[in-house]
Design a protein around this motif. Structure first.
Motif, mmCIF file in Angstrom:
data_model
loop_
_atom_site.group_PDB
_atom_site.id
_atom_site.type_symbol
_atom_site.label_atom_id
_atom_site.label_comp_id
_atom_site.label_asym_id
_atom_site.label_seq_id
_atom_site.Cartn_x
_atom_site.Cartn_y
_atom_site.Cartn_z
ATOM 1 N N ALA A 1 0.830 -1.210 0.000
ATOM 2 C CA ALA A 1 0.000 0.000 0.000
ATOM 3 C C ALA A 1 0.863 1.258 0.000
ATOM 4 C CB ALA A 1 -0.928 -0.005 1.218
ATOM 5 N N MET A 2 2.001 1.187 0.661
ATOM 6 C CA MET A 2 2.892 2.343 0.729
ATOM 7 C C MET A 2 3.568 2.626 -0.616
ATOM 8 S SD MET A 2 4.329 1.278 4.486
ATOM 9 C CE MET A 2 5.748 2.334 4.556
ATOM 10 N N LEU A 3 3.597 1.615 -1.500
ATOM 11 C CA LEU A 3 4.154 1.801 -2.834
ATOM 12 C C LEU A 3 3.098 2.238 -3.845
ATOM 13 C CD1 LEU A 3 6.490 -1.347 -2.950
ATOM 14 C CD2 LEU A 3 7.168 1.035 -2.590
ATOM 15 N N ASP A 4 1.846 2.280 -3.416
ATOM 16 C CA ASP A 4 0.745 2.718 -4.278
ATOM 17 C C ASP A 4 0.935 4.204 -4.624
ATOM 18 O OD1 ASP A 4 -1.623 3.352 -5.525
ATOM 19 O OD2 ASP A 4 -2.919 2.609 -3.936
ATOM 20 N N PRO A 5 0.795 4.571 -5.917
ATOM 21 C CA PRO A 5 0.901 5.994 -6.296
ATOM 22 C C PRO A 5 -0.068 6.896 -5.535
ATOM 23 C CG PRO A 5 0.951 4.604 -8.254
ATOM 24 C CD PRO A 5 0.617 3.705 -7.106
ATOM 25 N N GLN A 6 -1.168 6.324 -5.012
ATOM 26 C CA GLN A 6 -2.139 7.129 -4.276
ATOM 27 C C GLN A 6 -1.731 7.363 -2.823
ATOM 28 O OE1 GLN A 6 -6.484 6.439 -5.321
ATOM 29 N NE2 GLN A 6 -5.627 4.483 -5.963
ATOM 30 N N SER B 1 8.452 5.021 0.831
ATOM 31 C CA SER B 1 8.869 4.030 -0.159
ATOM 32 C C SER B 1 10.112 3.284 0.318
ATOM 33 C CB SER B 1 9.141 4.710 -1.505
ATOM 34 O OG SER B 1 10.157 5.684 -1.378
ATOM 35 N N ASP B 2 11.063 4.015 0.955
ATOM 36 C CA ASP B 2 12.250 3.355 1.513
ATOM 37 C C ASP B 2 11.857 2.391 2.623
ATOM 38 O OD1 ASP B 2 13.882 4.721 -0.198
ATOM 39 O OD2 ASP B 2 14.471 6.261 1.247
ATOM 40 N N VAL B 3 10.932 2.845 3.475
ATOM 41 C CA VAL B 3 10.460 1.989 4.567
ATOM 42 C C VAL B 3 9.783 0.745 4.002
ATOM 43 C CG1 VAL B 3 8.881 1.831 6.529
ATOM 44 C CG2 VAL B 3 10.222 3.916 6.176
ATOM 45 N N ALA B 4 8.989 0.931 2.938
ATOM 46 C CA ALA B 4 8.268 -0.194 2.335
ATOM 47 C C ALA B 4 9.232 -1.221 1.762
ATOM 48 C CB ALA B 4 7.323 0.312 1.248
ATOM 49 N N VAL B 5 10.236 -0.763 1.026
ATOM 50 C CA VAL B 5 11.210 -1.680 0.438
ATOM 51 C C VAL B 5 11.962 -2.427 1.544
ATOM 52 C CG1 VAL B 5 13.337 -1.831 -0.896
ATOM 53 C CG2 VAL B 5 11.478 -0.357 -1.687
ATOM 54 N N GLY B 6 12.383 -1.688 2.577
ATOM 55 C CA GLY B 6 13.053 -2.328 3.702
ATOM 56 C C GLY B 6 12.157 -3.319 4.416
ATOM 57 N N GLY B 7 10.873 -2.978 4.540
ATOM 58 C CA GLY B 7 9.927 -3.866 5.202
ATOM 59 C C GLY B 7 9.714 -5.160 4.439
ATOM 60 N N ALA C 1 -10.863 7.742 0.862
ATOM 61 C CA ALA C 1 -9.534 7.135 0.854
ATOM 62 C C ALA C 1 -9.573 5.899 -0.036
ATOM 63 C CB ALA C 1 -9.116 6.760 2.277
ATOM 64 N N PRO C 2 -8.473 5.584 -0.719
ATOM 65 C CA PRO C 2 -8.440 4.399 -1.587
ATOM 66 C C PRO C 2 -8.443 3.118 -0.780
ATOM 67 C CG PRO C 2 -6.250 5.370 -1.429
ATOM 68 C CD PRO C 2 -7.188 6.312 -0.719
ATOM 69 N N LEU C 3 -8.704 2.007 -1.469
ATOM 70 C CA LEU C 3 -8.691 0.705 -0.796
ATOM 71 C C LEU C 3 -7.312 0.412 -0.214
ATOM 72 C CD1 LEU C 3 -10.170 -1.894 -0.076
ATOM 73 C CD2 LEU C 3 -9.585 -2.806 -2.335
ATOM 74 N N SER C 4 -6.268 0.913 -0.862
ATOM 75 C CA SER C 4 -4.913 0.686 -0.334
ATOM 76 C C SER C 4 -4.737 1.328 1.038
ATOM 77 C CB SER C 4 -3.869 1.230 -1.314
ATOM 78 O OG SER C 4 -4.042 2.619 -1.528
ATOM 79 N N ALA C 5 -5.532 2.368 1.342
ATOM 80 C CA ALA C 5 -5.458 2.983 2.678
ATOM 81 C C ALA C 5 -5.881 1.980 3.745
ATOM 82 C CB ALA C 5 -6.347 4.226 2.735
ATOM 83 N N ALA C 6 -6.841 1.122 3.413
ATOM 84 C CA ALA C 6 -7.273 0.096 4.365
ATOM 85 C C ALA C 6 -6.170 -0.942 4.571
ATOM 86 C CB ALA C 6 -8.551 -0.570 3.870
ATOM 87 N N LEU C 7 -5.430 -1.265 3.498
ATOM 88 C CA LEU C 7 -4.313 -2.197 3.625
ATOM 89 C C LEU C 7 -3.222 -1.613 4.524
ATOM 90 C CD1 LEU C 7 -3.976 -3.336 -0.101
ATOM 91 C CD2 LEU C 7 -5.099 -4.561 1.759
ATOM 92 N N PHE C 8 -2.981 -0.316 4.366
ATOM 93 C CA PHE C 8 -1.996 0.353 5.213
ATOM 94 C C PHE C 8 -2.482 0.402 6.661
ATOM 95 C CE2 PHE C 8 -0.602 4.300 7.287
ATOM 96 C CZ PHE C 8 0.777 4.130 7.264
#
Length: 334
Positions: free
Chosen positions: A136-141, A154-160, A249-256
């Motif tokens: 979700a953190m890599l989502d353009p939204q 994005s750095d946190v997401a890749v590391g995660g 908020a987008p659906l990816s916000a729920a994933l986050f």
């Protein structure tokens, strides 16, 4: 149950609930909930409750290596009982109650096997929840400019994602070299805690045995698939709640958000995670620019609506199976 940790949990829940509500007018919260879309909230409740049968179904392939193919009924009833106990009693008493209820209803399932299987259940949960959160953190939204400790999301997401992959790799090392892991635990415990060596080694052997599902590609795929479906469904329930109260908020916000919630409810709290859930929801939705009173209104509404059905169902099954709270607490003490 340890009274000290119980008191800390209640105090922390009360403190977080006060912190969350301290600058949010309760009449504003009431107005938001009163004007919410009732039908969307009802659908949100149904979808949110449907994740528990999925969790029960996911349990079956985890237990197959030690118990064979179990019928769905006992798995579902035990899961509902465990969720109810988590909602009513402190210190995640439901985790033990879930295993205890299954071993009582299906004597072929040893208590140790049931407990070990729940460890695997939580391992898969953690991997999938955080993978979805990082995706979700890599989502353009995802809100641009958001940072954690000075690092971009994005750095946190890749590391995660890398961290989750490494953790899964460690699990496979344990599966492929179980004797090495048990031997290492025995040597370390023998030096540091010799009086507890046998107990520690026993727990390590239990954990290693519980990861047997990772040796079977079919079972691994089944557990992973049900875990993914469980958390995607949970995210859908969160998003339907957003829509009900007018959060854009987008659906990816729920994933986050469900990743943030998973971190939040991991701390000691009161039964049902009241306080920590609302605080974590407020923090997570702030990233998307959601006003605090709207975030808190959503959190309270969603939490209460999804709390009731599984608690009632679990209580009914608890009585139907013939369990008593005293039975569970005495077994846990042993």
């Amino acid at each position: 149950m340890k009274p000290g940790r119980t008191v800390v949990g209640f105090l922390l829940s009360a403190l977080l609930l006060w912190w969350t509500l301290r600058d949010v007018p309760l009449d504003a919260v009431w107005n938001v909930l009163r004007e919410a879309n009732v039908w969307l909230f009802a659908l949100c409740t149904i979808v949110g409750t449907s994740i528990f049968p999925m969790r029960a179904r996911k349990w079956r392939p985890i237990l197959e290596p030690v118990a064979g193919r179990l019928p769905f009924g006992p798995l579902w009833r035990s899961t509902a009982i465990g969720m109810m106990m988590n909602n009513v009693f402190p210190l995640r008493a439901g985790e033990f109650a879930r295993a205890f209820a299954l071993s009582r209803e299906v004597p072929a399932v040893a208590m140790t096997s049931a407990l070990g299987s729940l460890a695997v259940d939580r391992i898969f949960d953690a991997r999938v929840v955080f993978l979805l959160m990082f995706a979700a953190m890599l989502d353009p939204q995802f809100p641009p400019g958001a940072t954690i400790a000075g690092r971009s999301m994005s750095d946190v997401a890749v590391g995660g994602v890398a961290l989750v992959g490494a953790a899964l790799a460690v699990c496979y090392v344990i599966v492929l070299r179980p004797q090495f892991v048990v031997g290492l635990a025995s040597r370390v415990a023998g030096r540091l805690l010799p009086a507890r060596r046998d107990l520690i080694v026993g727990f390590v052997e239990l954990g290693v045995g519980s990861l047997a599902v990772l040796r079977d590609t079919r079972r691994f795929a089944a557990v992973f698939g049900w875990t993914l479906l469980h958390w995607l469904t949970h995210a859908l329930a969160l998003w339907l709640g957003f829509e009900a109260v007018g959060i854009e908020a987008p659906l990816s916000a729920a994933l986050f958000l469900q990743g943030v919630l998973a971190i939040g409810v991991a701390v000691p709290s009161s039964p049902g995670f009241f306080g920590v859930f609302e605080a974590a929801a407020s923090v997570g939705l702030t990233v998307y620019g959601v006003p605090k009173e709207l975030a808190v209104s959503w959190a309270l509404g969603y939490h209460l609506l999804t709390f009731v059905p599984i608690t009632v169902l679990g209580a009914l099954y608890f009585a139907r199976v013939g369990l008593r709270v005293r039975d569970v607490t005495q077994a846990q003490a042993r």
